[in-house]
Design an enzyme around this catalytic site. Structure first.
Site, short mmCIF file in Angstrom:
data_model
loop_
_atom_site.label_atom_id
_atom_site.label_comp_id
_atom_site.label_asym_id
_atom_site.label_seq_id
_atom_site.Cartn_x
_atom_site.Cartn_y
_atom_site.Cartn_z
N HIS A 1 19.25 8.28 -16.72
CA HIS A 1 19.88 9.39 -16.00
C HIS A 1 21.14 8.88 -15.30
CE1 HIS A 1 19.67 13.26 -13.81
NE2 HIS A 1 20.09 12.59 -12.76
N HIS B 1 24.19 13.67 -15.71
CA HIS B 1 24.09 14.71 -14.68
C HIS B 1 25.43 14.81 -13.96
CE1 HIS B 1 22.00 15.94 -10.60
NE2 HIS B 1 22.73 16.91 -11.11
N GLY C 1 23.77 14.39 -4.22
CA GLY C 1 24.79 13.54 -3.59
C GLY C 1 24.33 12.12 -3.33
N GLY D 1 20.94 9.09 -3.50
CA GLY D 1 19.59 8.67 -3.85
C GLY D 1 18.80 8.40 -2.58
N GLY E 1 13.78 12.33 -4.79
CA GLY E 1 12.55 12.10 -4.05
C GLY E 1 11.30 12.07 -4.90
N GLY F 1 15.03 7.30 -9.11
CA GLY F 1 15.97 6.22 -8.84
C GLY F 1 15.35 5.17 -7.96
C1 DX5 Z 1 21.00 12.70 -6.37
C2 DX5 Z 1 20.95 12.26 -7.81
C3 DX5 Z 1 19.67 11.61 -8.20
C4 DX5 Z 1 19.32 10.37 -7.42
C5 DX5 Z 1 17.83 10.34 -7.31
O1 DX5 Z 1 22.01 13.59 -6.18
O2 DX5 Z 1 21.14 13.37 -8.67
O3 DX5 Z 1 19.57 11.40 -9.59
O4 DX5 Z 1 19.76 9.17 -8.00
O5 DX5 Z 1 17.46 9.29 -6.51
P1 DX5 Z 1 16.01 9.14 -5.89
O6 DX5 Z 1 15.03 9.09 -7.01
O7 DX5 Z 1 16.10 7.88 -5.12
O8 DX5 Z 1 15.78 10.35 -5.01
ZN ZN Z 2 20.70 13.15 -10.83
#
Ligand code: DX5
Ligand code: ZN
Length: 215
Positions: free
Chosen positions: A33, A66, A142, A144, A178, A198
């Site tokens: 991703h 994305h 925005g 992680g 999350g 992530g």
């Molecule tokens: C946030 C991104 C996500 C992010 C997810 O805007 O679109 O893809 O990397 O990270 P986690 O899994 O740490 O919430």
């Molecule tokens: Zn994402």
């Protein structure tokens, strides 16, 4: 429909991209991703085409791009040509979402549409007949490492219900933000089948165990 784990590159050590990609592939991630942020649609800037071209060469799993950018139609050709297998854009960022979907499809790849936590299902409903994936953001896009927003679960169920009633059972519902060993269950019960993660998997001591726990 297959359950898939899409590892979010944003959670990795970006200075060690090639090894991080290998590591997450051998840990069992199904997709990679790739979060593209422009500092306008979201309050953060991540990476763009120069980085993703290199990522494509280093990765063997499908690339799940994305786009968190304004006016996404301007960049569809670039992200398709560099080898994305799916491109997801934000409904809120596009003046003509159907044109973006059609442009992605003109490249023969999968088209995803995403909604932020505050965007209602009614806004995405007109496009459920033509997309291949719906990405329900489970945090504000925005960054992680944010906390899962449980209010979004109802929207997942509603979208799955509408898709089923249209006979479009093959459409993926992806969740992003999350997602961990606990929240993944709630998303799965609600009807999601593609799980972006992530910080949970890249931050784990045993990444294969983390991917396994999501599966
Ligand atoms: C946030 C991104 C996500 C992010 C997810 O805007 O679109 O893809 O990397 O990270 P986690 O899994 O740490 O919430
Ligand atoms: Zn994402």
């Amino acid at each position: 429909m297959k359950d898939l784990v899409s590892a979010s590159l944003l959670g990795c050590d970006l200075a060690d991209l090639k090894n991080e990609i290998k590591s997450i592939e051998s840990a069992g991630a199904d997709w990679l991703h790739c979060d593209v942020m422009d500092g306008v649609f979201v309050n953060n800037i991540s990476f763009g085409t120069p980085v993703l071209k290199c990522v494509r060469k280093a990765a063997s799993v499908p690339m799940d791009t994305h786009l968190m950018i304004t006016d996404p139609i301007r960049y569809i050709d670039d992200y398709a040509n560099l080898g994305s297998d799916n491109i997801t854009f934000h409904l809120e960022a596009a003046s003509n979402p159907q044109a973006v979907i059609d442009k992605i499809h003109s490249h023969g790849i999968s088209a995803g549409i995403s909604i932020k936590p505050g965007t209602p299902v009614s806004a995405v409903k007109p496009y459920l007949g033509s997309v291949d994936m719906v990405l329900v953001m489970t945090v504000e896009p925005g960054f992680g490492g944010q906390k899962f927003v449980a209010d979004t679960l109802e929207k997942i169920s509603e979208i799955r219900y509408i898709l089923d009633s249209m006979g479009r059972t093959e459409v993926n519902i992806e969740v992003d933000g999350g997602v961990n060993g606990e929240t993944v269950k709630l998303c799965r019960e609600a009807g999601a089948n593609v799980f972006v993660s992530g910080s949970y998997i890249f931050g784990a001591e045993d990444r294969a165990a983390a991917v396994d726990s999501l599966k």
